[in-house]
Design a protein around this motif. Structure first.
Motif, PDB file in Angstrom:
ATOM      1  N   ARG A   1      62.419  28.381  44.614  1.00 59.62           N
ATOM      2  CA  ARG A   1      62.716  26.939  44.671  1.00 59.62           C
ATOM      3  C   ARG A   1      64.083  26.634  44.073  1.00 59.62           C
ATOM      4  O   ARG A   1      64.231  25.715  43.270  1.00 59.62           O
ATOM      5  CB  ARG A   1      61.614  26.140  43.977  1.00 59.62           C
ATOM      6  N   ARG A   2      65.082  27.382  44.478  1.00 63.56           N
ATOM      7  CA  ARG A   2      66.431  27.217  43.922  1.00 63.56           C
ATOM      8  C   ARG A   2      67.214  26.180  44.701  1.00 63.56           C
ATOM      9  O   ARG A   2      67.506  26.354  45.889  1.00 63.56           O
ATOM     10  CB  ARG A   2      67.171  28.549  43.940  1.00 63.56           C
ATOM     11  N   ALA A   3      67.555  25.084  44.032  1.00 64.57           N
ATOM     12  CA  ALA A   3      68.316  24.018  44.687  1.00 64.57           C
ATOM     13  C   ALA A   3      69.669  24.514  45.169  1.00 64.57           C
ATOM     14  O   ALA A   3      70.155  24.119  46.236  1.00 64.57           O
ATOM     15  CB  ALA A   3      68.495  22.846  43.727  1.00 64.57           C
TER      16      ALA A   3
ATOM     17  N   LEU B   1      70.114  26.311  48.848  1.00 63.37           N
ATOM     18  CA  LEU B   1      69.964  25.644  50.136  1.00 63.37           C
ATOM     19  C   LEU B   1      71.302  25.592  50.860  1.00 63.37           C
ATOM     20  O   LEU B   1      72.335  25.250  50.273  1.00 63.37           O
ATOM     21  CB  LEU B   1      69.420  24.231  49.946  1.00 63.37           C
TER      22      LEU B   1
ATOM     23  N   GLY C   1      74.165  23.596  48.499  1.00 59.86           N
ATOM     24  CA  GLY C   1      73.131  23.272  47.526  1.00 59.86           C
ATOM     25  C   GLY C   1      72.503  21.935  47.858  1.00 59.86           C
ATOM     26  O   GLY C   1      72.892  21.236  48.807  1.00 59.86           O
ATOM     27  N   LEU C   2      71.515  21.566  47.057  1.00 58.90           N
ATOM     28  CA  LEU C   2      70.754  20.354  47.324  1.00 58.90           C
ATOM     29  C   LEU C   2      71.603  19.093  47.182  1.00 58.90           C
ATOM     30  O   LEU C   2      71.462  18.159  47.975  1.00 58.90           O
ATOM     31  CB  LEU C   2      69.561  20.288  46.368  1.00 58.90           C
TER      32      LEU C   2
ATOM     33  N   THR D   1      66.997  28.337  52.990  1.00 63.43           N
ATOM     34  CA  THR D   1      67.340  28.865  51.673  1.00 63.43           C
ATOM     35  C   THR D   1      67.814  30.301  51.801  1.00 63.43           C
ATOM     36  O   THR D   1      67.297  31.072  52.609  1.00 63.43           O
ATOM     37  CB  THR D   1      66.155  28.790  50.698  1.00 63.43           C
TER      38      THR D   1
ATOM     39  N   LEU E   1      62.673  21.199  47.882  1.00 63.68           N
ATOM     40  CA  LEU E   1      62.768  22.528  47.276  1.00 63.68           C
ATOM     41  C   LEU E   1      61.656  23.457  47.741  1.00 63.68           C
ATOM     42  O   LEU E   1      61.678  24.654  47.454  1.00 63.68           O
ATOM     43  CB  LEU E   1      62.749  22.418  45.751  1.00 63.68           C
TER      44      LEU E   1
END
Length: 419
Positions: free
Chosen positions: A195-197, A200, A248-249, A188, A152
């Protein structure tokens, strides 16, 4: 024992019945024949010069080894061993002879994994068919100077630019960076400070795109395979370069989890080679008139190492089976992590033992034991450090994904007084 004589001929070893079907046993025999012809004579020179072994790459391509995990419509095998289990076998065998050869095979899957998980049919066809045929190479770019295990913390930014994107950032520690024709880059779409999952994304970036630069590093281990940074200076990429299924992550880490058995296989093959070399030397070397292998202090250490290797084998192929069955989701993450952790740490332990048994000779630069110990140490850092694997395993315990009690009482909420 001269450096050229080690490791001993792996093909002479009996087939572990629990590990290989007759079909896979025949496949492994073929792999050993390829390795004995194309890899073994080159292993020492690859390490000494650090030059990329184009001849080994071409041989692997001709043998179809880069296409093992591709579906038939993308050039993958239509008969015989295929999929992640086949690649695990191939990586284990080649890693017995050369860590660079094992990594070369791993890199046929690593950049392909996010494409297979989240790419469009057109993206897969355009990129993976040449990759499997050995006409092009890819690389995967996620780590950054400040964001390795801390995913992140990724600061590479993808900003909308008309109908496409513009990428800016610095990617680090990329295996195969210098040879790659294209890269899968994780960036990102939000402010990195957030730090937004969910922000990504993965993008395909061509090597010759404007604003792309590669900076190589000198490797102290796994020499012969490049390691570098990818510098992105406002690189324009078309809208079709984004992988729609990597949103997303979660999907990103899910794709990477399928790599655990292959990374484990690199450790397993190296540990096997180190142990075989140590056993052969211990049988030849005599101290006070007795072979080392007949002395209790040495033989028990070799026996413990053998148990370590056999456990690594079982865990590696259990993990490959989970991926092959399509069950490599969150509930299996801990077991996949166990395989990667144990096999790579086993490689360090066993190659360290081999170096000790060889004595002063094993500490000389260029000796097989010295090379294997150097290469093994890297495995506990790449593709998720040992500490990351421990955290995944602890999370599996916490959530009950690793549990050995009755099904009705599974998980941390179950009885605390034993099964």
């Amino acid at each position: 024992m001269s450096p050229e004589a080690a490791p001993p001929e792996p093909a002479a070893a009996p087939r572990p019945a629990a590990m290989a079907s007759p079909e896979h046993a025949a496949f492994r025999a073929r792999l050993h024949a390829i390795a004995a012809d194309a890899v073994r004579p080159r292993a020492a020179a690859i390490d000494e010069t650090g030059r990329y072994p184009v001849d080994v790459y071409d041989r692997f391509a001709a043998e179809g080894l880069f296409a093992l995990t591709l579906p038939p419509e993308l050039g993958g095998p239509r008969t015989g061993p295929r999929g992640i289990v086949a690649l695990t076998h191939a990586t284990e065998v080649m890693a017995q002879y050369s860590s660079a050869a094992g990594l070369m095979l791993l890199l046929s899957r690593l950049p392909a994994a996010p494409l297979l998980a989240g790419g469009t049919p057109e993206q897969r066809r355009r990129l993976l068919v040449p990759l499997g045929a050995g006409r092009a190479r890819g690389a995967f770019c996620m780590s950054e100077p400040q964001a390795g295990s801390d995913v992140l913390g990724i600061a590479a930014r993808a900003e909308p630019d008309g109908g496409g994107w513009r990428l800016t950032g610095h990617k680090s520690w990329i295996s195969g960076a210098a040879e790659a024709d294209w890269y899968v880059v994780v960036a990102t779409t939000a402010d990195p400070a957030d730090r937004r999952a969910g922000a990504l994304r993965a993008f395909v970036v061509e090597r010759d795109a404007p604003g792309v630069a590669v900076r190589s590093h000198a490797r102290s281990s796994v020499r012969g395979m490049s390691l570098g940074d990818l510098l992105l200076d406002g690189v324009p990429v078309p809208g079709g370069a984004a992988l729609p299924g990597i949103d997303g992550l979660g999907p990103l880490l899910g794709a990477l989890a399928t790599m655990r058995p292959v990374v484990a296989a690199r450790g397993l093959g190296l540990a096997e080679a180190a142990l075989m070399a140590a056993v052969r030397y211990a049988g030849e070397r005599r101290v006070n008139g007795t072979a080392l292998i007949r002395q209790q202090g040495i033989r028990w250490e070799l026996a413990r190492a053998a148990a370590d290797v056999e456990a690594a084998r079982a865990l590696t192929y259990q993990a490959a089976g989970l991926v092959a069955a399509g069950t490599a989701g969150p509930e299996s993450a801990a077991r996949l992590a166990v395989a990667k952790l144990h096999a790579t740490e086993c490689a360090v332990r066993v190659s360290g033992l081999a170096t000790q048994i060889f004595g002063a000779a094993g500490a000389v630069a260029g000796h097989p034991a010295e090379r294997m110990y150097r290469d093994a140490r890297t495995l506990t850092v790449v593709e998720g450090t040992s500490e990351i694997q421990l955290d995944l395993i602890a999370r599996g315990l916490e959530r009950g994904h690793l549990w050995w009690g009755p099904p009705a009482a599974s998980g941390p909420a179950g009885p605390r007084d034993g099964p």
